[in-house]
Design an enzyme around this catalytic site. Structure first.
Site, PDB file in Angstrom:
ATOM      1  N   ASP A  46       4.720  -5.047   7.588  1.00  0.00           N
ATOM      2  CA  ASP A  46       3.564  -4.155   7.508  1.00  0.00           C
ATOM      3  C   ASP A  46       2.828  -4.440   6.197  1.00  0.00           C
ATOM      4  OD1 ASP A  46       5.161  -3.124   9.552  1.00  0.00           O
ATOM      5  OD2 ASP A  46       4.691  -1.039   9.081  1.00  0.00           O
ATOM      6  N   LYS A  59      -2.417  -0.175  11.471  1.00  0.00           N
ATOM      7  CA  LYS A  59      -1.621   0.970  11.032  1.00  0.00           C
ATOM      8  C   LYS A  59      -2.461   1.839  10.110  1.00  0.00           C
ATOM      9  CE  LYS A  59       2.529   1.846   8.180  1.00  0.00           C
ATOM     10  NZ  LYS A  59       3.691   1.192   7.534  1.00  0.00           N
ATOM     11  N   LYS A 117      -0.243   1.962  14.923  1.00  0.00           N
ATOM     12  CA  LYS A 117       0.840   2.703  14.296  1.00  0.00           C
ATOM     13  C   LYS A 117       0.279   3.828  13.453  1.00  0.00           C
ATOM     14  CE  LYS A 117       4.768   2.196  11.115  1.00  0.00           C
ATOM     15  NZ  LYS A 117       5.642   1.248  10.398  1.00  0.00           N
TER      16      LYS A 117
END
Length: 239
Positions: A97, A160, A190
């Site tokens: 990430d 995300k 996300k």
């Protein structure tokens, strides 16, 4: 796409069970992994310095391993982010990430944002998964859309919402809905940062989240013990 209500097990499969506090110890990470196995989550997400994790404690027990890159500011050189991501992959990360260069996003330098993501994508080859943290609470609606498009063009697998460390805040259903509409199912979405209750988690999924970043997973899932889960338009935890 299932229209069945979420239950405890299906919601758990949306979850990256997360511990990114800088004061976390190896013992804390071991406890996170054990709790993740017990809860039935999709993955555990830890700081890169905590890698590698014990394979017998993770993959062999059904957990993917996720980590972060350029975290939490995103203001690292692209070459540094790529090197950090490559080391994480070499040490067993299944998913990375990364944080975008938020200053570049705010300046409208979308070519730079895309190139930054592309540099990390090259260091995280498929089938490893790259998620791109856009820090949505710090962006306008237009900037959220542009950031998602840059991430998609660079080959990301997910966008995300948040690191959970920015003072502007974490995930919102409004941001998740914009992100989901922008990527149109081509990327996962996300929701992370401030998702603390069962109602929060279900609302994020109903607005398009396909993964959740939770540090308080047990408390969220405990909501099933207190009240039936609200209905959801999806069930399961695919990408």
């Amino acid at each position: 796409m299932s229209t069945a209500p979420l239950d405890r097990a299906s919601l758990a499969r949306f979850v990256d069970h997360t511990l990114l506090k800088p004061e976390a110890t190896a013992d804390d990470v071991a406890a996170l992994v054990a709790e993740g196995v017990a809860l039935g989550v999709f993955s555990v997400c830890v700081s890169p310095s905590m890698l590698p994790l014990d394979a017998a404690a993770t993959r062999e027990r059904g957990l993917a391993v996720a980590t972060v890159c350029g975290f939490p500011s995103g203001t690292h050189h692209s070459e540094v982010k790529a090197a950090e991501a490559a080391l994480s992959v070499a040490q067993g990360a299944d998913e990375v990430d990364m944080v975008i260069d938020l200053g570049a996003a705010k300046a409208g330098a979308w070519d730079h944002v895309q190139a930054d993501v592309a540099a990390v994508r090259a260091a995280v080859p498929e089938p490893r998964v790259l998620k791109v943290i856009i820090e949505s609470a710090a962006l306008t609606e237009h900037e959220i859309v542009a950031a998602c498009r840059a991430a998609q063009a660079a080959g990301a697998d997910f966008v995300k919402t948040s690191t959970g460390f920015h003072p502007a805040g974490g995930a919102s259903t409004h941001a998740v809905a914009i992100m989901a509409e922008t990527v149109g199912g081509r990327l996962g979405v996300k929701a992370s940062g401030g998702v603390r209750t069962l109602a929060d988690a279900v609302a994020m999924i109903e607005h398009g989240a396909t993964r959740l970043g939770l540090s308080g997973t047990a408390a969220v899932l405990a909501g099933f013990d207190r009240t039936p889960a609200p209905g959801s338009g999806t069930a399961g935890g695919g990408y």
